[in-house]
Design an enzyme around this catalytic site. Structure first.
Site, PDB file in Angstrom:
ATOM      1  N   TRP A  50      -1.502 -22.796  -1.433  1.00  0.00           N
ATOM      2  CA  TRP A  50      -2.065 -24.193  -0.619  1.00  0.00           C
ATOM      3  C   TRP A  50      -2.229 -24.002   0.670  1.00  0.00           C
ATOM      4  CZ3 TRP A  50      -4.210 -26.871  -3.902  1.00  0.00           C
ATOM      5  CH2 TRP A  50      -3.647 -26.908  -5.120  1.00  0.00           C
TER       6      TRP A  50
ATOM      7  N   ASP B  46       2.551 -30.042   5.384  1.00  0.00           N
ATOM      8  CA  ASP B  46       1.977 -30.208   3.871  1.00  0.00           C
ATOM      9  C   ASP B  46       3.275 -30.487   3.139  1.00  0.00           C
ATOM     10  OD1 ASP B  46       1.254 -30.616   1.124  1.00  0.00           O
ATOM     11  OD2 ASP B  46       0.022 -28.889   1.308  1.00  0.00           O
TER      12      ASP B  46
ATOM     13  N   LYS C 106       3.231 -35.583  -7.043  1.00  0.00           N
ATOM     14  CA  LYS C 106       4.155 -34.496  -7.242  1.00  0.00           C
ATOM     15  C   LYS C 106       5.531 -35.382  -7.134  1.00  0.00           C
ATOM     16  CE  LYS C 106       1.251 -31.242  -6.794  1.00  0.00           C
ATOM     17  NZ  LYS C 106       0.633 -30.592  -5.770  1.00  0.00           N
TER      18      LYS C 106
HETATM   19  C1  PLP Z   1      -0.667 -30.096  -5.281  1.00  0.00           C
HETATM   20  C2  PLP Z   1      -0.656 -29.403  -3.918  1.00  0.00           C
HETATM   21  C3  PLP Z   1      -1.710 -29.669  -3.079  1.00  0.00           C
HETATM   22  C4  PLP Z   1      -3.036 -30.224  -3.444  1.00  0.00           C
HETATM   23  O1  PLP Z   1      -3.060 -31.491  -3.864  1.00  0.00           O
HETATM   24  P1  PLP Z   1      -4.468 -32.220  -4.200  1.00  0.00           P
HETATM   25  O2  PLP Z   1      -3.947 -33.841  -4.037  1.00  0.00           O
HETATM   26  O3  PLP Z   1      -4.716 -31.974  -5.452  1.00  0.00           O
HETATM   27  O4  PLP Z   1      -5.512 -31.982  -3.160  1.00  0.00           O
HETATM   28  C5  PLP Z   1      -1.687 -29.363  -1.638  1.00  0.00           C
HETATM   29  N1  PLP Z   1      -0.484 -28.860  -1.274  1.00  0.00           N
HETATM   30  C6  PLP Z   1       0.513 -28.590  -1.900  1.00  0.00           C
HETATM   31  C7  PLP Z   1       1.831 -27.915  -1.503  1.00  0.00           C
HETATM   32  C8  PLP Z   1       0.407 -28.712  -3.472  1.00  0.00           C
HETATM   33  O5  PLP Z   1       1.666 -28.805  -4.168  1.00  0.00           O
END
Ligand code: PLP
Length: 356
Positions: free
Chosen positions: A99, A166, A190
């Protein structure tokens, strides 16, 4: 049979949040309308979105000078919105996995990117230490929890420039010192809700420094000015997020959930560390309390598929590791009860008894 949901995302949500959503989809609080069919401009939805924001503010102790936005596009769109809005000359990034790499790739479209450190040399099995953050960077970007590799930055670091994080997969899993960050974002799916809504916590004074034109929908200012209602927000997803946060508040908030999360992680990591067959993939001091990655030791490598089948028959869902790591990954997010972790541990022990 009861399923134990270890999916990485979308992932398990509290039962009560799902039950309340099911009711609201049929009839929202006796209005005779569904949460999916009311107007996003109605007083009913306005109350829902305002309460959701208030819950965010309360649970994470978000100061008044930060805005809370609910957007579309997932965390993946934030990979481009962040540099679009903040990168004037140069940005610094920490490369801790897939990511983070995707975020870096987008940032390069907008200016110079300095990758201050990377753990790609050891398949992202650790969080780099002792790196220097350039003071002439417009911001420094980190991925606090690396969902695929099971590593996590568990402290709020001191940063000489605007810190952007993030937090898709560890938001609300622990208290966060929001003041240390300029911007925090993530997909809800998540830990805080279903897919379809993206949260952004932003301090407004970091904006307005880039010279480029920004398309209206990709400009944070647009969504701040319109209270996340510039266009139609994902109403249903926001409703379930509210119910998820109400549940979290009800059980005692982020401090309480952090205690429970640590207990769950300890239970599983202890089982892995004391096992003849399984071994963890992340370095111990970098281990995530949200995603636990492990593989079979070399002597038992050929048993992986067999264990997956064995675990599936015992009700385990979603424990196959991401293809870039292999083996197994158990995502043990907020809503996963410790009983499910215990069930997985029992399953591992039973398999070991039969096969090692
Ligand atoms: C799942 C995830 C993403 C991507 O998220 P989307 O909402 O599917 O774009 C980005 N960063 C991390 C750390 C993730 O776990």
């Amino acid at each position: 049979m009861k399923k134990h949901n270890f999916n990485a995302g979308p992932c398990i949500l509290p039962d009560v949040a799902l039950e309340n959503t099911a009711k609201a989809v049929v009839d929202l609080d006796g209005t005779g309308l569904s949460v999916l069919t009311i107007s996003h401009r109605s007083k009913e939805f306005d109350a829902i979105i305002e309460e959701t924001k208030a819950l965010w503010r309360e649970l994470l102790n978000i100061p008044e000078n930060y805005h809370i936005l609910f957007l579309g596009g997932g965390a993946s769109l934030q990979f481009c919105m962040v540099p679009y809005n903040l990168l004037q000359k140069k940005a610094a990034y920490l490369d801790t996995g897939t990511w983070a790499s995707k975020a870096i790739k987008e940032a390069k479209l907008f200016g110079e990117v300095e990758v201050v450190a990377s753990s790609s040399d050891k398949n992202y099995s650790y969080i780099p230490k002792g790196f220097n953050i350039p003071t002439d960077a417009d911001y420094f970007h980190i991925t606090t929890n690396n969902t695929i590799y099971g590593t996590e930055i568990k402290e709020d670091i001191d940063c000489p420039v605007t810190l952007v994080a993030d937090m898709s997969s560890d938001i609300m899993s622990r208290p966060v010192d929001i003041k240390k960050y300029g911007l925090i974002y993530g997909g809800a799916q998540k830990n805080v809700g279903p897919a379809g809504v993206t949260f952004v916590i932003i301090r407004e004074d970091i904006l307005g420094k880039v010279e480029r034109q920004i398309p209206t929908m990709l400009n944070y200012k647009t969504h701040i000015d319109k209270g996340s209602m510039f266009n139609t927000p994902p109403c249903g997803a926001i409703y379930t997020m509210r119910e998820t946060l109400k549940w979290l508040k009800g059980i005692g908030g982020v401090e309480k959930i952090n205690e429970l999360n640590k207990k769950k992680a300890e239970l599983l990591y202890n089982a892995i560390d004391n096992s003849k067959m399984f071994v963890g993939t992340a370095e111990k001091d970098s281990r995530s309390i949200m995603n636990v990655c492990f593989v079979m030791k070399p002597d038992y490598k050929e048993k992986e598929a067999e264990f997956l089948e064995f675990a599936k028959n015992a009700g385990m869902v979603g424990i196959k590791g991401h293809r870039s790591v292999g083996g197994f990954r158990a995502s043990i997010y907020n809503a996963l009860p410790i009983e499910s972790v215990q069930a997985l541990v029992d399953c591992m022990k039973e398999f070991e008894k039969q096969n090692a």
